[in-house]
Design an enzyme around this catalytic site. Sequence first.
Site, PDB file in Angstrom:
ATOM      1  N   MET A   1       0.830  -1.177   0.000  1.00 23.44           N
ATOM      2  CA  MET A   1       0.000   0.000   0.000  1.00 23.44           C
ATOM      3  C   MET A   1       0.873   1.238   0.000  1.00 23.44           C
ATOM      4  O   MET A   1       2.008   1.193   0.438  1.00 23.44           O
ATOM      5  CB  MET A   1      -0.921   0.023   1.214  1.00 23.44           C
ATOM      6  CG  MET A   1      -2.002   1.080   1.131  1.00 23.44           C
ATOM      7  SD  MET A   1      -2.635   1.508   2.755  1.00 23.44           S
ATOM      8  CE  MET A   1      -1.239   2.413   3.399  1.00 23.44           C
ATOM      9  N   CYS A   2       0.327   2.352  -0.493  1.00 24.16           N
ATOM     10  CA  CYS A   2       1.137   3.547  -0.657  1.00 24.16           C
ATOM     11  C   CYS A   2       0.332   4.810  -0.405  1.00 24.16           C
ATOM     12  O   CYS A   2      -0.894   4.805  -0.410  1.00 24.16           O
ATOM     13  CB  CYS A   2       1.693   3.630  -2.083  1.00 24.16           C
ATOM     14  SG  CYS A   2       2.621   2.193  -2.595  1.00 24.16           S
ATOM     15  N   GLY A   3       1.087   5.884  -0.227  1.00 23.48           N
ATOM     16  CA  GLY A   3       0.543   7.217  -0.378  1.00 23.48           C
ATOM     17  C   GLY A   3       1.034   7.733  -1.712  1.00 23.48           C
ATOM     18  O   GLY A   3       2.250   7.864  -1.921  1.00 23.48           O
ATOM     19  N   ASN A  76      -1.403   2.110  -5.715  1.00 24.02           N
ATOM     20  CA  ASN A  76      -1.802   1.927  -4.317  1.00 24.02           C
ATOM     21  C   ASN A  76      -2.864   0.845  -4.306  1.00 24.02           C
ATOM     22  O   ASN A  76      -4.066   1.142  -4.380  1.00 24.02           O
ATOM     23  CB  ASN A  76      -2.344   3.236  -3.735  1.00 24.02           C
ATOM     24  CG  ASN A  76      -2.866   3.057  -2.323  1.00 24.02           C
ATOM     25  OD1 ASN A  76      -2.446   2.153  -1.603  1.00 24.02           O
ATOM     26  ND2 ASN A  76      -3.788   3.917  -1.916  1.00 24.02           N
TER      27      ASN A  76
END
Length: 615
Positions: A1-3, A76
């Site tokens: 997961m990411c920003g 994401n």
Amino acid sequence: MCGIFCLLSFSPVESPTDQRLHQNLSRRGPDSTQDLTVTHAHPFYRCLFSAHVLHMRGALTPQPERDAAGNVLLWNGEIFSGIAVAPEENDTRVMARQLSLCDTPAELLSVVSRVRGPWAFAYYQQAQHCLWFGRDFFGRRSLLWQFDAEAEALTLTSVGGDCSPTGADPWLEVPAAGVYRIDLKAGRVAGTGGVTLEVYPWATGGCGLPSPENVPSNCVATMNQWGLVLPSPVSPLNMLLPEVEVGVLPSSPPSSVVATDLEEVLASRERTGEVDHLNAVLSEAVRRRVQALPGDIRDQSLTDHASVAVLFSGGIDSMILAALADRHVPAGQPIDLLNVAFKLQEPKTQKQQSTKKKKKKPETDQNDPTTDSTNVPKVSEISSPFDVPDRLTGRAGLLELQALNPERRWNFVEVNVTQEELQRTRRERVRHLVQPLDTVLDDSIGCAMWFAARGEGFVTQDGDRTPFSSPAKVLLTGIGADEQLAGYSRHRVRFQTSGHQGLVQELGMELGRISSRNLGRDDRIIADHGKEARFPYLDEDVVDYLNSLPVWRKADLSLPRGVGEKLLLRQGARALGLGPSALLPKRAMQFGSRIAKMENSHERASDRCNRLLSA
């Protein structure tokens, strides 16, 4: 997961950096941070890509991911099925490789539509000079947008900052209506400096083109010129109605109805193939989500630290998730049960209550246990100011899980929140994460979920109460069960007034709006701790199966509360070996945790919340 963050600018003047926005993004992805800028001269455009990665799968893969052809991906998401991802592979790299093979819009849509799992992405195709972006069918990952007319810039980001720059509109959530494409050489709106957005909508079940009020000003969303659509990942909702409409009982059981009566009602319902099928698809959905973990955790069968946690009230939704996680998490690993409670206020004396001016009664939810005497804690049960309803049902649920598997270490984490800490955290963290949503309900659920997801509290083992902080990166949450199985009080009201036809319409509306009402907000809240929300009840196979069933197979609202709503799920709980938790009526998080009683108890859930707007 990411920003993820993408700033598309058509002006050679560089926009100032919003430091608070990038701090918010970095909290989502603490394992890797990287920026990349792409500039084109004629016509001029500049794309600044920034990514903050939370490592969840395979080898740590920094983003933005750029291939040899110059294409750039911000991803994401999680690929749980649909596209093959080997255990040692990272799904960002797999997705970048798949997209690099696409030359036409139809080919790109084919890749994106095969993904089963949550996602939000931005993808720059250098040869075609276009920018693609969007969210999955349910909107399980946050993506916001904003257009700044003065800077001639469109911003896409997982989470916003403190405020909007001068000349920019407020943040809006990118509608989960499909996938968007911007032609960077020709996609300007004449006379406004804005951007033309080509939309590739979901074929069925989606909302088509986004409403103009959900699109940044000076930007125009139009159907793509080829008329291409994304195939829906789930079948349409079964609209079949029973041949004979049944009568209904009161929304709450009369005082004469006790737990043993409800037990008999539930036991009298024959276990059907639907029950076993639902348990099977739910079990597989949980398996995908608890076994797709970072390699340094996944390969260890024995560890003192939990890799999986459940947002846990002791209600049926979270109990089923915990019971199914127990099947798939290695036996030697603990599972953390995160249970949040807000400090009960001191009761007013009789004199204070009689002299207090009467105010208009606020709008209440029938799921509030204060409206149902069977769910209000007895005075004798309360030994702590944090013994709110969800704490008591949580402890009861813990006993059920311990009986189900006494060998498992269940960490029941008591997350206790005072009013002072609530107010400070709302001001410093939550109000920035909840935006652009701003209601009293968003405040209550956002704050409760933030503290629960942080997982800092106490655990009691062998009579010793010790401080505890959950290290789990994966958080299972029960969102989606009520929306599909008629768990809310409004479903019972609609059934009483409009029968099964009204109920089916209400359920159809629920899934259609879940991206804008719940999921973007919840993703922003939970990810602020560098943790990932996973939603087994919104797994595509689970939704597809539930959509295929006629409504009366899923719920029977002619039966009392605690049985009729989510009837199929309650039968499934019994089949899994669960006990009293299978008969608990729905209790909304804001009431069960008692956050709704902590501030202004005379507010309505739909009111705009001034606390989210104040500095």
